[in-house]
Structure formats: structure tokens, C-alpha cells
Write a protein that holds these residues in place. Structure first.
Motif, PDB file in Angstrom:
ATOM      1  N   ALA A  20       9.539  -8.845 -13.810  1.00  0.00           N
ATOM      2  CA  ALA A  20      10.189 -10.105 -13.427  1.00  0.00           C
ATOM      3  C   ALA A  20      11.342  -9.857 -12.465  1.00  0.00           C
ATOM      4  N   MET A  21      12.039  -8.722 -12.634  1.00  0.00           N
ATOM      5  CA  MET A  21      13.175  -8.422 -11.760  1.00  0.00           C
ATOM      6  C   MET A  21      12.756  -7.777 -10.446  1.00  0.00           C
ATOM      7  N   LEU A  22      11.830  -6.828 -10.509  1.00  0.00           N
ATOM      8  CA  LEU A  22      11.569  -5.987  -9.341  1.00  0.00           C
ATOM      9  C   LEU A  22      10.334  -6.362  -8.539  1.00  0.00           C
ATOM     10  N   ASN A  23       9.348  -7.016  -9.156  1.00  0.00           N
ATOM     11  CA  ASN A  23       8.135  -7.355  -8.418  1.00  0.00           C
ATOM     12  C   ASN A  23       8.399  -8.315  -7.258  1.00  0.00           C
ATOM     13  N   PRO A  24       9.241  -9.358  -7.426  1.00  0.00           N
ATOM     14  CA  PRO A  24       9.471 -10.253  -6.286  1.00  0.00           C
ATOM     15  C   PRO A  24      10.284  -9.626  -5.163  1.00  0.00           C
ATOM     16  N   LEU A  25      10.951  -8.504  -5.437  1.00  0.00           N
ATOM     17  CA  LEU A  25      11.805  -7.864  -4.441  1.00  0.00           C
ATOM     18  C   LEU A  25      10.950  -7.129  -3.406  1.00  0.00           C
ATOM     19  N   PRO A  26      11.065  -7.487  -2.126  1.00  0.00           N
ATOM     20  CA  PRO A  26      10.274  -6.772  -1.108  1.00  0.00           C
ATOM     21  C   PRO A  26      10.681  -5.296  -1.047  1.00  0.00           C
ATOM     22  N   ALA A  27       9.696  -4.452  -0.845  1.00  0.00           N
ATOM     23  CA  ALA A  27       9.956  -3.005  -0.831  1.00  0.00           C
ATOM     24  C   ALA A  27      10.915  -2.625   0.288  1.00  0.00           C
ATOM     25  N   ILE A  28      10.816  -3.289   1.417  1.00  0.00           N
ATOM     26  CA  ILE A  28      11.674  -2.934   2.553  1.00  0.00           C
ATOM     27  C   ILE A  28      13.143  -3.238   2.244  1.00  0.00           C
ATOM     28  N   ALA A  29      13.392  -4.153   1.290  1.00  0.00           N
ATOM     29  CA  ALA A  29      14.776  -4.465   0.920  1.00  0.00           C
ATOM     30  C   ALA A  29      15.431  -3.295   0.192  1.00  0.00           C
ATOM     31  N   LEU A  30      14.630  -2.419  -0.402  1.00  0.00           N
ATOM     32  CA  LEU A  30      15.177  -1.256  -1.097  1.00  0.00           C
ATOM     33  C   LEU A  30      15.442  -0.069  -0.175  1.00  0.00           C
ATOM     34  N   LEU A  31      14.967  -0.147   1.053  1.00  0.00           N
ATOM     35  CA  LEU A  31      15.122   0.988   1.958  1.00  0.00           C
ATOM     36  C   LEU A  31      16.586   1.360   2.198  1.00  0.00           C
ATOM     37  N   PRO A  32      17.503   0.409   2.442  1.00  0.00           N
ATOM     38  CA  PRO A  32      18.910   0.822   2.601  1.00  0.00           C
ATOM     39  C   PRO A  32      19.464   1.518   1.360  1.00  0.00           C
ATOM     40  N   LEU A  33      19.117   1.011   0.169  1.00  0.00           N
ATOM     41  CA  LEU A  33      19.579   1.677  -1.054  1.00  0.00           C
ATOM     42  C   LEU A  33      18.967   3.066  -1.185  1.00  0.00           C
ATOM     43  N   ALA A  34      17.678   3.177  -0.870  1.00  0.00           N
ATOM     44  CA  ALA A  34      17.016   4.486  -0.950  1.00  0.00           C
ATOM     45  C   ALA A  34      17.651   5.477   0.016  1.00  0.00           C
ATOM     46  N   LEU A  35      18.031   5.000   1.197  1.00  0.00           N
ATOM     47  CA  LEU A  35      18.685   5.896   2.154  1.00  0.00           C
ATOM     48  C   LEU A  35      20.053   6.330   1.647  1.00  0.00           C
ATOM     49  N   LEU A  36      20.758   5.435   0.955  1.00  0.00           N
ATOM     50  CA  LEU A  36      22.051   5.827   0.384  1.00  0.00           C
ATOM     51  C   LEU A  36      21.883   6.803  -0.767  1.00  0.00           C
ATOM     52  N   TRP A  37      20.888   6.561  -1.618  1.00  0.00           N
ATOM     53  CA  TRP A  37      20.689   7.402  -2.792  1.00  0.00           C
ATOM     54  C   TRP A  37      20.094   8.755  -2.452  1.00  0.00           C
ATOM     55  N   PHE A  38      19.054   8.755  -1.604  1.00  0.00           N
ATOM     56  CA  PHE A  38      18.291   9.981  -1.353  1.00  0.00           C
ATOM     57  C   PHE A  38      18.494  10.566   0.041  1.00  0.00           C
ATOM     58  N   GLY A  39      19.180   9.859   0.924  1.00  0.00           N
ATOM     59  CA  GLY A  39      19.389  10.337   2.279  1.00  0.00           C
ATOM     60  C   GLY A  39      18.150  10.134   3.141  1.00  0.00           C
ATOM     61  N   LEU A  40      18.249  10.568   4.386  1.00  0.00           N
ATOM     62  CA  LEU A  40      17.109  10.473   5.297  1.00  0.00           C
ATOM     63  C   LEU A  40      16.035  11.466   4.871  1.00  0.00           C
ATOM     64  N   GLY A  41      14.796  11.079   5.027  1.00  0.00           N
ATOM     65  CA  GLY A  41      13.715  11.996   4.700  1.00  0.00           C
ATOM     66  C   GLY A  41      12.603  11.315   3.927  1.00  0.00           C
ATOM     67  N   ASN A  42      11.668  12.141   3.496  1.00  0.00           N
ATOM     68  CA  ASN A  42      10.475  11.624   2.823  1.00  0.00           C
ATOM     69  C   ASN A  42      10.761  11.075   1.432  1.00  0.00           C
ATOM     70  N   VAL A  43      11.799  11.549   0.764  1.00  0.00           N
ATOM     71  CA  VAL A  43      12.076  11.086  -0.598  1.00  0.00           C
ATOM     72  C   VAL A  43      12.385   9.593  -0.591  1.00  0.00           C
ATOM     73  N   SER A  44      13.143   9.129   0.383  1.00  0.00           N
ATOM     74  CA  SER A  44      13.453   7.703   0.488  1.00  0.00           C
ATOM     75  C   SER A  44      12.185   6.894   0.713  1.00  0.00           C
ATOM     76  N   LEU A  45      11.319   7.396   1.575  1.00  0.00           N
ATOM     77  CA  LEU A  45      10.066   6.681   1.851  1.00  0.00           C
ATOM     78  C   LEU A  45       9.158   6.653   0.626  1.00  0.00           C
ATOM     79  N   VAL A  46       9.091   7.766  -0.098  1.00  0.00           N
ATOM     80  CA  VAL A  46       8.271   7.812  -1.308  1.00  0.00           C
ATOM     81  C   VAL A  46       8.815   6.825  -2.346  1.00  0.00           C
ATOM     82  N   PHE A  47      10.128   6.740  -2.471  1.00  0.00           N
ATOM     83  CA  PHE A  47      10.733   5.793  -3.412  1.00  0.00           C
ATOM     84  C   PHE A  47      10.326   4.359  -3.070  1.00  0.00           C
ATOM     85  N   VAL A  48      10.398   3.992  -1.814  1.00  0.00           N
ATOM     86  CA  VAL A  48      10.025   2.633  -1.395  1.00  0.00           C
ATOM     87  C   VAL A  48       8.535   2.401  -1.623  1.00  0.00           C
ATOM     88  N   LEU A  49       7.715   3.401  -1.341  1.00  0.00           N
ATOM     89  CA  LEU A  49       6.273   3.264  -1.563  1.00  0.00           C
ATOM     90  C   LEU A  49       5.947   3.122  -3.041  1.00  0.00           C
TER      91      LEU A  49
END
Length: 195
Positions: free
Chosen positions: A111-140
Motif C-alpha cells: 500500500a505504501m510502496l507500490n504506488p510510488l514510481p520507481a524513478i522517484a526513488l532514484l535520488p534517494l538511491a543515489l544518496l544512499w548507495f552513490g553512483l553506480g550499479n547498486v543504485s540502479l539495482v535498487f530502483v529495479l
């Protein structure tokens, strides 16, 4: 006795002929051409690289090995995210079908995360994991996990009670119950989620 409504008399007024109006000059040729949509679109197409240039760049990148390396890198990142998301979705659905806590957890998270578009998490993933494949894998993983979990849970919930009782009569529980009864019975829903 009421009076008839007042009717205004009609009259006709003659107007002077229009003779001395200024004649508008036509637009200059450049402006007339610019108002042609087909011409503007043709100019845009001329600014893009042609087919020959594109094929030449493709052949050059294939020959020096740059493009195949990037294709393999992209596909491996996609495959990692897809596999991790699929496994997590299957585990979350299996937990939801076996425990009340799992059901509450899955329903709350979807209910919380399914409506959230994956691309909206990309800035957070970049902050948490930095640039690289880990951020992309998290969003995927985020974009794959929730649709698969919802479809798998729906498939598990629609398994007929007869099959469930049969599994329990054979003494199946936990992971064995999920693997031998629920997954085969709900395979169409799981495949729909994977699609």
C-alpha cells in the motif's frame, strides 16, 4: 384590459460602399515559409543524424568493442534487479500466506510502496548507495518486486481449499507447502506478475 406589447418599428439604413480601405500587403516570403508546418518539421529532421551516419557509428562501436561491453553491463544490471526483486516478492508472498504478520507486512508495504514510481526513488538511491550499479539495482528491485508480490499473493489466495487441505493432510507446512502446493497451483498468476 391589457395593452399589446410595444413593437418597435423596423427600418433599413443604407451604408456607404467600402471603397477607400487600405489594402493589406502580403507577408514576406520568409514568414510565409515559416508558417508551413511541413517545412519546419523537415528542418528539424535535417538536423538529426542520417541513417548512414547512425549505421557507421554503430559499426564503429561494435568493432572497437565499446557497445557490446555496455550491452552486457546493462543486461546484467537488469537481470540482477529482476532476479533479486522476484525472489524477494516470492519470499514476501510466502511469508504472507503462512503468517498473519506476513500478511500485515505485505499489505502495508504494498500500500505504501507500490504506488510510488520507481524513478522517484532514484535520488534517494543515489544518496544512499552513490553512483553506480547498486543504485540502479535498487530502483529495479523496487519496480519489479511489488507487481510480482501482488500477483503472487493473489494467486496464493485463489488456490482452492481442496488443494490446501490436501497439502496439510500430507503433513506439508512452511516452505514445502509453498513449493509443492501453492506455487504450482498459482503459476498463472505468478507468470502474470513476472510479465
Amino acid at each position: 384590459m391589457s395593452q399589446p406589447p410595444y413593437i418597435r418599428p423596423e427600418f433599413e439604413r443604407e451604408l456607404a460602399p467600402l471603397r477607400d480601405l487600405p489594402v493589406e500587403t502580403p507577408l514576406p516570403l520568409g514568414q510565409r515559409l515559416w508558417h508551413q508546418t511541413w517545412l519546419r518539421k523537415s528542418l528539424i529532421l535535417l538536423m538529426l543524424p542520417g541513417v548512414a551516419q547512425t549505421l557507421h557509428a554503430l559499426a564503429e562501436d561494435m568493432r572497437n568493442g565499446e557497445l557490446p561491453e555496455k550491452i552486457v553491463n546493462s543486461f546484467s544490471t537488469l537481470l540482477k534487479g529482476y532476479l533479486i526483486g522476484s525472489v524477494l516478492a516470492l519470499l514476501a508472498s510466502a511469508l504472507a500466506v503462512t503468517t498473519q504478520f506476513g500478511r500485515d507486512l505485505l499489505s502495508t508495504l504494498t500500500a505504501m510502496l507500490n504506488p510510488l514510481p520507481a524513478i522517484a526513488l532514484l535520488p534517494l538511491a543515489l544518496l544512499w548507495f552513490g553512483l553506480g550499479n547498486v543504485s540502479l539495482v535498487f530502483v529495479l528491485v523496487h519496480s519489479v518486486m511489488w507487481p510480482i508480490a501482488l500477483n503472487t499473493w493473489s494467486g496464493f489466495s485463489s488456490v482452492p481449499e481442496t488443494l490446501r487441505v490436501t497439502g496439510r493432510n500430507y503433513g506439508l507446512s512452511g516452505a514445502r507447502y509453498v513449493l509443492t502446493i501453492l506455487i504450482p497451483a498459482s503459476l498463472p498468476s505468478i507468470l502474470s506478475g513476472l510479465k
